[in-house]
Design a protein around this motif. Sequence first.
Motif, PDB file in Angstrom:
ATOM      1  N   LEU A 153      70.139  70.960  -2.483  1.00  0.00           N
ATOM      2  CA  LEU A 153      69.235  69.933  -3.023  1.00  0.00           C
ATOM      3  C   LEU A 153      70.037  68.798  -3.663  1.00  0.00           C
ATOM      4  CD1 LEU A 153      66.502  72.299  -4.519  1.00  0.00           C
ATOM      5  CD2 LEU A 153      66.283  70.870  -2.471  1.00  0.00           C
ATOM      6  N   GLY A 154      71.186  69.139  -4.239  1.00  0.00           N
ATOM      7  CA  GLY A 154      72.069  68.118  -4.816  1.00  0.00           C
ATOM      8  C   GLY A 154      72.612  67.179  -3.743  1.00  0.00           C
ATOM      9  N   LEU A 155      72.955  67.739  -2.584  1.00  0.00           N
ATOM     10  CA  LEU A 155      73.426  66.892  -1.473  1.00  0.00           C
ATOM     11  C   LEU A 155      72.308  65.968  -0.990  1.00  0.00           C
ATOM     12  CD1 LEU A 155      75.585  69.430   0.576  1.00  0.00           C
ATOM     13  CD2 LEU A 155      76.404  67.366  -0.583  1.00  0.00           C
ATOM     14  N   PHE A 156      71.087  66.492  -0.917  1.00  0.00           N
ATOM     15  CA  PHE A 156      69.956  65.640  -0.538  1.00  0.00           C
ATOM     16  C   PHE A 156      69.830  64.467  -1.522  1.00  0.00           C
ATOM     17  CE2 PHE A 156      67.461  69.433   1.506  1.00  0.00           C
ATOM     18  CZ  PHE A 156      68.206  69.306   2.662  1.00  0.00           C
ATOM     19  N   THR A 157      69.918  64.792  -2.797  1.00  0.00           N
ATOM     20  CA  THR A 157      69.778  63.748  -3.812  1.00  0.00           C
ATOM     21  C   THR A 157      70.889  62.708  -3.671  1.00  0.00           C
ATOM     22  OG1 THR A 157      68.711  65.302  -5.307  1.00  0.00           O
ATOM     23  CG2 THR A 157      69.653  63.329  -6.313  1.00  0.00           C
ATOM     24  N   GLN A 158      72.111  63.212  -3.474  1.00  0.00           N
ATOM     25  CA  GLN A 158      73.262  62.310  -3.318  1.00  0.00           C
ATOM     26  C   GLN A 158      73.081  61.366  -2.124  1.00  0.00           C
ATOM     27  OE1 GLN A 158      76.849  64.715  -3.261  1.00  0.00           O
ATOM     28  NE2 GLN A 158      78.090  62.897  -2.819  1.00  0.00           N
ATOM     29  N   ALA A 159      72.468  61.874  -1.060  1.00  0.00           N
ATOM     30  CA  ALA A 159      72.269  61.075   0.159  1.00  0.00           C
ATOM     31  C   ALA A 159      70.937  60.318   0.142  1.00  0.00           C
ATOM     32  CB  ALA A 159      72.331  61.984   1.381  1.00  0.00           C
ATOM     33  N   ASN A 160      70.204  60.422  -0.968  1.00  0.00           N
ATOM     34  CA  ASN A 160      68.851  59.859  -1.070  1.00  0.00           C
ATOM     35  C   ASN A 160      67.946  60.345   0.064  1.00  0.00           C
ATOM     36  OD1 ASN A 160      66.761  58.503  -2.286  1.00  0.00           O
ATOM     37  ND2 ASN A 160      67.350  56.483  -1.514  1.00  0.00           N
ATOM     38  N   VAL A 161      68.048  61.633   0.344  1.00  0.00           N
ATOM     39  CA  VAL A 161      67.129  62.290   1.276  1.00  0.00           C
ATOM     40  C   VAL A 161      66.012  62.874   0.417  1.00  0.00           C
ATOM     41  CG1 VAL A 161      66.859  64.276   2.830  1.00  0.00           C
ATOM     42  CG2 VAL A 161      68.790  62.703   3.103  1.00  0.00           C
ATOM     43  N   THR A 162      64.851  62.248   0.498  1.00  0.00           N
ATOM     44  CA  THR A 162      63.782  62.628  -0.429  1.00  0.00           C
ATOM     45  C   THR A 162      62.876  63.722   0.131  1.00  0.00           C
ATOM     46  OG1 THR A 162      62.513  60.752   0.369  1.00  0.00           O
ATOM     47  CG2 THR A 162      63.791  60.418  -1.634  1.00  0.00           C
ATOM     48  N   ARG A 163      62.917  63.894   1.476  1.00  0.00           N
ATOM     49  CA  ARG A 163      62.204  65.037   2.062  1.00  0.00           C
ATOM     50  C   ARG A 163      62.997  65.524   3.266  1.00  0.00           C
ATOM     51  NH1 ARG A 163      56.195  64.565   3.165  1.00  0.00           N
ATOM     52  NH2 ARG A 163      56.246  66.781   2.748  1.00  0.00           N
ATOM     53  N   ALA A 164      62.761  66.792   3.652  1.00  0.00           N
ATOM     54  CA  ALA A 164      63.530  67.352   4.759  1.00  0.00           C
ATOM     55  C   ALA A 164      62.714  68.406   5.497  1.00  0.00           C
ATOM     56  CB  ALA A 164      64.826  67.973   4.246  1.00  0.00           C
ATOM     57  N   LEU A 165      62.810  68.357   6.818  1.00  0.00           N
ATOM     58  CA  LEU A 165      62.203  69.351   7.689  1.00  0.00           C
ATOM     59  C   LEU A 165      63.256  70.430   7.940  1.00  0.00           C
ATOM     60  CD1 LEU A 165      59.609  69.815   9.517  1.00  0.00           C
ATOM     61  CD2 LEU A 165      60.968  68.856  11.375  1.00  0.00           C
ATOM     62  N   VAL A 166      62.963  71.658   7.497  1.00  0.00           N
ATOM     63  CA  VAL A 166      64.000  72.694   7.464  1.00  0.00           C
ATOM     64  C   VAL A 166      63.594  73.927   8.266  1.00  0.00           C
ATOM     65  CG1 VAL A 166      65.342  74.229   5.955  1.00  0.00           C
ATOM     66  CG2 VAL A 166      64.738  71.924   5.171  1.00  0.00           C
ATOM     67  N   SER A 167      64.554  74.432   9.040  1.00  0.00           N
ATOM     68  CA  SER A 167      64.417  75.750   9.670  1.00  0.00           C
ATOM     69  C   SER A 167      65.766  76.445   9.555  1.00  0.00           C
ATOM     70  CB  SER A 167      63.986  75.622  11.132  1.00  0.00           C
ATOM     71  OG  SER A 167      64.929  74.892  11.889  1.00  0.00           O
ATOM     72  N   SER A 168      65.787  77.746   9.853  1.00  0.00           N
ATOM     73  CA  SER A 168      67.054  78.463   9.680  1.00  0.00           C
ATOM     74  C   SER A 168      67.068  79.766  10.463  1.00  0.00           C
ATOM     75  CB  SER A 168      67.300  78.759   8.190  1.00  0.00           C
ATOM     76  OG  SER A 168      66.246  79.559   7.675  1.00  0.00           O
ATOM     77  N   THR A 169      68.284  80.259  10.664  1.00  0.00           N
ATOM     78  CA  THR A 169      68.509  81.564  11.305  1.00  0.00           C
ATOM     79  C   THR A 169      69.253  82.455  10.323  1.00  0.00           C
ATOM     80  OG1 THR A 169      68.815  80.398  13.403  1.00  0.00           O
ATOM     81  CG2 THR A 169      69.439  82.721  13.335  1.00  0.00           C
ATOM     82  N   PRO A 170      68.636  83.511   9.784  1.00  0.00           N
ATOM     83  CA  PRO A 170      67.215  83.818   9.894  1.00  0.00           C
ATOM     84  C   PRO A 170      66.380  82.905   8.988  1.00  0.00           C
ATOM     85  CG  PRO A 170      68.275  85.406   8.451  1.00  0.00           C
ATOM     86  CD  PRO A 170      69.360  84.490   8.946  1.00  0.00           C
ATOM     87  N   ASP A 171      65.075  83.121   9.030  1.00  0.00           N
ATOM     88  CA  ASP A 171      64.115  82.245   8.351  1.00  0.00           C
ATOM     89  C   ASP A 171      64.231  82.250   6.823  1.00  0.00           C
ATOM     90  OD1 ASP A 171      61.670  80.658   8.234  1.00  0.00           O
ATOM     91  OD2 ASP A 171      60.664  82.506   7.599  1.00  0.00           O
ATOM     92  N   ASP A 172      64.855  83.279   6.254  1.00  0.00           N
ATOM     93  CA  ASP A 172      64.895  83.396   4.783  1.00  0.00           C
ATOM     94  C   ASP A 172      65.538  82.175   4.106  1.00  0.00           C
ATOM     95  OD1 ASP A 172      64.429  85.832   6.010  1.00  0.00           O
ATOM     96  OD2 ASP A 172      65.102  86.953   4.259  1.00  0.00           O
ATOM     97  N   GLY A 173      66.491  81.536   4.769  1.00  0.00           N
ATOM     98  CA  GLY A 173      67.128  80.357   4.185  1.00  0.00           C
ATOM     99  C   GLY A 173      66.119  79.237   3.970  1.00  0.00           C
ATOM    100  N   THR A 174      65.252  79.048   4.948  1.00  0.00           N
ATOM    101  CA  THR A 174      64.199  78.034   4.850  1.00  0.00           C
ATOM    102  C   THR A 174      63.305  78.325   3.644  1.00  0.00           C
ATOM    103  OG1 THR A 174      64.211  77.799   7.245  1.00  0.00           O
ATOM    104  CG2 THR A 174      62.246  77.010   6.095  1.00  0.00           C
ATOM    105  N   LEU A 175      62.924  79.605   3.515  1.00  0.00           N
ATOM    106  CA  LEU A 175      62.014  79.966   2.420  1.00  0.00           C
ATOM    107  C   LEU A 175      62.673  79.813   1.051  1.00  0.00           C
ATOM    108  CD1 LEU A 175      60.046  83.003   3.905  1.00  0.00           C
ATOM    109  CD2 LEU A 175      59.536  80.553   3.980  1.00  0.00           C
ATOM    110  N   ARG A 176      63.970  80.111   0.982  1.00  0.00           N
ATOM    111  CA  ARG A 176      64.694  79.914  -0.292  1.00  0.00           C
ATOM    112  C   ARG A 176      64.658  78.446  -0.713  1.00  0.00           C
ATOM    113  NH1 ARG A 176      70.474  83.088   0.111  1.00  0.00           N
ATOM    114  NH2 ARG A 176      69.621  84.948   1.069  1.00  0.00           N
ATOM    115  N   LEU A 177      64.912  77.564   0.250  1.00  0.00           N
ATOM    116  CA  LEU A 177      64.899  76.133  -0.082  1.00  0.00           C
ATOM    117  C   LEU A 177      63.482  75.675  -0.436  1.00  0.00           C
ATOM    118  CD1 LEU A 177      67.178  74.066   2.359  1.00  0.00           C
ATOM    119  CD2 LEU A 177      67.365  74.244  -0.128  1.00  0.00           C
TER     120      LEU A 177
END
Length: 281
Positions: A48-72
């Motif tokens: 989330l800190g990297l998103f803030t640094q890059a001024n990424v205010t929203r993100a479409l996220v998926s992951s292998t496995p799915d637990d990473g997506t849910l953590r974020l």
Amino acid sequence: MKILITFVVTALLLVPTSLHADASLPIFDAHVHYSEDAWSRYDTTAILGLFTQANVTRALVSSTPDDGTLRLYKADAERIVPILRPYRSRADMASWYRDPAVLAYVEQRLAAGYYRGIGEFHLFDAREVETSQVRRLTELAAQRGIILHVHSDAAPISALYAVNPGLQILWAHAGMDASPALIGEMLDRYPTLLTELSLRASDIAPAGQLAPVWRELLLRHTDRFMIGTDTWASSRWPEYVELVREHRQWLVQLPRAAAQQIAYENAARHFASVSHRPRPQ
Ligand SMILES: [Zn+2]
């Protein structure tokens, strides 16, 4: 004098690029993975800190496995738009489209109600769309009004639309190798096709200069493009801010209104915040 004029003209030509690489434009990153290999190196606070640094205010996220997506998603449900990847592990990438166990897993996970799409998944051949598993996936997406985030060339996209012309498909990497002419044809042909531009910055703007053929395409279909970075391996995270900056470099060579649409508004319109959506505990 001539040298001075040349210098001033050159300097003026360079100004828009450097000025506009201006970080003020918020970005909706439509292609993020937070997969297992990244978890030990980057916790959710670091991401989330990297998103803030890059001024990424929203993100479409998926992951292998799915637990990473849910953590974020749990860490920042306003910023993260979760989609469900049909890969329980990397091994599923090769066989997911014909594996009944993967379909059962997808159906069970989707029932939680917070996913806004299914993907990113790979289709390497249009015939892969013919399996009962992929057919069922298109039904699930249509019933729930959610997107399919598809990494493929043009033929599987056409095959999916032949199954259901109303599908909402986000074409990953704008087909990766697809030419601007082909991307334009696909967008003309399929009105519900959207696309994101991860891994395409060097095609769009070789040596940092927006290519005329891409400018024409981006201005003709301004409402169909989104920005993406594709953090497909943990080695992409140290480069994350730079990946976003590469996109800013060509975005700012577009008229400001078009740049804003592609940078943020198209994705934000499509994935409008839904505050009552269920959240993981
Ligand atoms: Zn991909």
